[in-house]
Design a protein around this motif. Structure first.
Motif, PDB file in Angstrom:
ATOM      1  N   GLU B  77      57.459  93.811  38.464  1.00 20.63           N
ATOM      2  CA  GLU B  77      56.504  93.641  38.443  1.00 20.63           C
ATOM      3  C   GLU B  77      56.456  92.300  39.785  1.00 20.63           C
ATOM      4  OE1 GLU B  77      54.168  91.375  35.046  1.00 20.63           O
ATOM      5  OE2 GLU B  77      52.363  92.436  35.743  1.00 20.63           O
ATOM      6  N   VAL B  78      55.349  92.185  40.427  1.00 22.28           N
ATOM      7  CA  VAL B  78      55.383  91.029  41.612  1.00 22.28           C
ATOM      8  C   VAL B  78      53.935  90.517  41.239  1.00 22.28           C
ATOM      9  CG1 VAL B  78      56.056  90.386  43.696  1.00 22.28           C
ATOM     10  CG2 VAL B  78      57.086  91.712  42.852  1.00 22.28           C
ATOM     11  N   LEU B  79      53.613  89.053  41.278  1.00 25.10           N
ATOM     12  CA  LEU B  79      52.591  89.422  41.606  1.00 25.10           C
ATOM     13  C   LEU B  79      52.449  87.960  42.815  1.00 25.10           C
ATOM     14  CD1 LEU B  79      51.624  87.779  37.853  1.00 25.10           C
ATOM     15  CD2 LEU B  79      51.237  90.396  39.255  1.00 25.10           C
ATOM     16  N   VAL B  80      51.707  87.774  43.615  1.00 25.72           N
ATOM     17  CA  VAL B  80      51.801  87.033  44.753  1.00 25.72           C
ATOM     18  C   VAL B  80      50.435  86.880  44.555  1.00 25.72           C
ATOM     19  CG1 VAL B  80      51.796  87.764  47.120  1.00 25.72           C
ATOM     20  CG2 VAL B  80      53.503  89.163  46.526  1.00 25.72           C
ATOM     21  N   ASP B  81      49.770  85.072  45.054  1.00 20.91           N
ATOM     22  CA  ASP B  81      49.462  83.902  45.165  1.00 20.91           C
ATOM     23  C   ASP B  81      49.139  83.714  46.645  1.00 20.91           C
ATOM     24  OD1 ASP B  81      47.687  81.474  43.191  1.00 20.91           O
ATOM     25  OD2 ASP B  81      47.315  82.249  44.790  1.00 20.91           O
ATOM     26  N   LEU B  82      48.609  83.940  47.542  1.00 24.62           N
ATOM     27  CA  LEU B  82      48.874  83.620  48.569  1.00 24.62           C
ATOM     28  C   LEU B  82      48.108  82.101  49.003  1.00 24.62           C
ATOM     29  CD1 LEU B  82      48.729  86.376  51.441  1.00 24.62           C
ATOM     30  CD2 LEU B  82      50.648  86.086  50.862  1.00 24.62           C
TER      31      LEU B  82
END
Lengths: 81, 160
Positions: B77-82
């Motif tokens: 699981e990868v949560l990206v917050d740009l």
């Protein structure tokens, strides 16, 4: 399984022009990148409920062989109707 | 270091009608939390995918779907917050088992993206690797890669 419909959807999954793939088209799965490969595996899962691996795809030399493989894997009751 | 993986993708493959946007692909490769975090940004989607792929390579398994060979995509699981920017990685199920059996007690990712391209370098380690030295080694390896004449080649499109 509707083989013609599957080939049409495979064109979309591999971003090929409509009608450019046939059952006789060679399937060089080793030349597919990870996104293309996952798209093909996802398409197969969606259309047949089957899970195939990259190695399964490598054993199929053409799209027709892939379809034969998928039909062999399906249970008899899934092949009717 | 117990594993190393790198992946790079074009952002365009995750926008519009591109391959990375097909419903069958999206629903199987990414979880709902991951997709929500993108806020519709294809760069975030591309980065999320490269992180999954890089980590799967570091695990030595490659990516697969829920059943079958390869670590299931959604087990990484990868949560990206740009906006932050930040990236959070959690390993579940088969991915967690594989990491443990490989002796990995921790990991780090180094990611980068713009409107065109996204890439991730993922390192798994046995707990003895500190981030500063890992960054120094990665930076040194990349400098070496780009500077030595023997590491370079060029080719024309279509050349055999």
């Amino acid at each position: 399984m509707d083989r013609s419909a599957f080939v049409t959807k495979l064109c979309v999954a591999l971003e090929r022009p409509p009608g450019s793939l046939t059952e006789r088209t060679p399937l060089h799965s080793e030349s597919l990148d990870s996104i293309e490969l996952l798209n093909v595996i996802a398409l197969i899962d969606e259309e047949t409920g089957l899970t195939v691996s990259g190695d399964d795809l490598k054993r199929c030399r053409s799209i027709g062989e892939l379809l034969n493989f998928l039909e062999e894997q399906q249970t008899p009751r899934e092949q009717t109707g | 270091m117990t594993g190393l993986g790198i992946d790079l993708e074009r952002v365009a493959r995750f926008s519009g009608d591109a391959l990375g946007c097909s419903p069958a692909f999206l629903s199987r490769v990414f979880g709902e939390r991951e997709r929500s975090a993108w806020h519709g940004d294809p760069a975030a989607a591309a980065l999320c995918f490269t992180a999954k792929e890089a980590i799967a390579k570091a695990l030595g398994t490659g990516l697969g779907l829920k059943r079958g060979p390869g670590v299931p995509c959604q087990d990484i699981e990868v949560l990206v917050d740009l906006a932050a920017p930040s990236i959070t990685v959690d390993l579940h199920g088969a991915a967690a088992v594989r990491a443990a059996s490989a002796g990995a007690r921790g990991g780090l990712t180094r990611c980068w993206c713009d409107a065109t391209i996204a890439y991730t370098v993922a390192v798994l380690h046995n707990g003895a690797l500190d981030e500063r030295s890992a960054d120094a080694r990665l930076a040194g390896a990349l400098r070496d890669l780009c500077s030595r004449p023997g590491n370079r080649s060029s080719f024309e499109r279509g050349a055999t």
